[in-house]
Design an enzyme around this catalytic site. Structure first.
Site, PDB file in Angstrom:
ATOM      1  N   ASP A 123      -5.469  -0.100 -16.752  1.00 57.53           N
ATOM      2  CA  ASP A 123      -4.022  -0.194 -16.995  1.00 57.53           C
ATOM      3  C   ASP A 123      -3.636   0.734 -18.135  1.00 57.53           C
ATOM      4  O   ASP A 123      -2.924   0.351 -19.061  1.00 57.53           O
ATOM      5  CB  ASP A 123      -3.637  -1.643 -17.304  1.00 57.53           C
ATOM      6  CG  ASP A 123      -2.153  -1.906 -17.045  1.00 57.53           C
ATOM      7  OD1 ASP A 123      -1.504  -1.072 -16.402  1.00 57.53           O
ATOM      8  OD2 ASP A 123      -1.656  -2.951 -17.501  1.00 57.53           O
ATOM      9  N   CYS A 187       8.390  -2.582   3.489  1.00 59.73           N
ATOM     10  CA  CYS A 187       8.535  -2.755   2.042  1.00 59.73           C
ATOM     11  C   CYS A 187       9.896  -2.264   1.565  1.00 59.73           C
ATOM     12  O   CYS A 187      10.534  -2.900   0.704  1.00 59.73           O
ATOM     13  CB  CYS A 187       7.406  -2.047   1.304  1.00 59.73           C
ATOM     14  SG  CYS A 187       7.313  -0.261   1.549  1.00 59.73           S
TER      15      CYS A 187
END
Length: 291
Positions: A123, A187
């Site tokens: 991350d 989506c």
């Protein structure tokens, strides 16, 4: 062969894994998105691995599925009103687990290559880890901007090991399907804030980002609706993903807890990096939207 070792490691640890060279990334995908939160604004740091590790030669990238950890205050779907919590709040914090797996690679690699320099990223606010995962063959870019793999769909977290090793037998696991089906727009159509445009994410309208933003305008608060933290809507409708039950919570369950109790309750999750104050704020917004 190092790739044989890496693939064996992936099988034993239920991960996906690949390796790639450390040349600078193509900046075109990053430049297409006008705003990306929680990352460095310096494009060179996002595309050039050498800004993170001097003399970097290769990068090992792993994809790790989440570890489920149901909150104690989840409620049945039949109850209402309720708000929803994404996998960031429902699962154990992935940062420690992914970094531990990467560390477990160090000694075996040293036995093959001798001592080497390395840096672990999970991350990262610097390098574009999704593009590195694509380069290493973990999957392809979906229309929601996430990497989609054959094994886990888009439900996995990325970790990278930058190394000074010059891998001479790099191979990748690029899947047979390397793009979303042309006709699939699930989506895009499911996103309630119209945050998805063509092949990139308008992050400033993404519910997941807004639930983590420190200060919200009245208009942004409306966009949150009944999402307490994060958002998995685009992942839940993706045909490459296995359906998962969304965690439902009464907003009042958070509001009756003081910040210390709320922190203790969810200390094991990744969402606590933003602190209990923001969780309380989101619960107030969700409660208001449900009344």
């Amino acid at each position: 062969m190092v790739m044989d070792f890496l693939q064996d490691f992936a099988l034993r640890n239920n991960t996906i894994i690949g390796a790639c060279h450390a040349a600078p990334l193509d900046p075109s995908r990053l430049m297409a998105s006008p705003f990306v939160p929680f990352v460095t604004p310096h494009i060179e740091k996002r595309i050039n691995p050498a800004t993170s590790l001097k003399n970097v030669q290769s990068i090992i990238v792993i994809g790790v599925p989440p570890t489920p950890s149901q909150p104690h205050h989840s409620v049945p779907d039949t109850e209402s009103p309720k708000a929803y919590l994404s996998s960031l709040g429902a699962n154990a914090d992935y940062h420690f687990h992914v970094k531990t797996l990467l560390r477990n690679l160090v000694d075996p690699l040293k036995s093959i290559y001798g001592d080497f320099k390395y840096k672990l990223l999970v991350d990262s606010s610097g390098l574009d880890e999704r593009t590195l995962a694509y380069r290493a063959g973990l999957g392809f870019f979906g229309r929601n901007g996430l990497i989609i793999s054959q094994k886990f769909g888009s439900r996995f977290n990325i970790g990278c090991m930058l190394t000074s090793i010059s891998l001479d037998d790099i191979s990748t696991n690029i899947p047979k399907v390397q793009h979303c089906p042309p006709q699939c727009r699930q989506c895009i159509e499911a996103c309630p804030t119209n945050a998805l445009e063509k092949d990139y994410l308008r992050a400033e309208r993404c519910i997941s980002y807004l639930t983590q933003k420190e200060e919200l305008t009245p208009q942004e608060s409306v966009l949150l609706h009944n999402q307490l933290y994060g958002c998995d809507i685009c992942q839940n409708v993706c045909p490459f993903n296995t359906p998962e039950k969304t965690v439902a919570i009464h907003p009042e369950d958070w509001l009756v807890m003081d910040e210390a109790t709320l922190t203790k309750q969810y200390a094991h999750t990744a969402m606590m990096w933003r602190g209990a104050t923001i969780l309380h704020r989101n619960a107030k917004i969700a409660k208001k939207s449900l009344t």
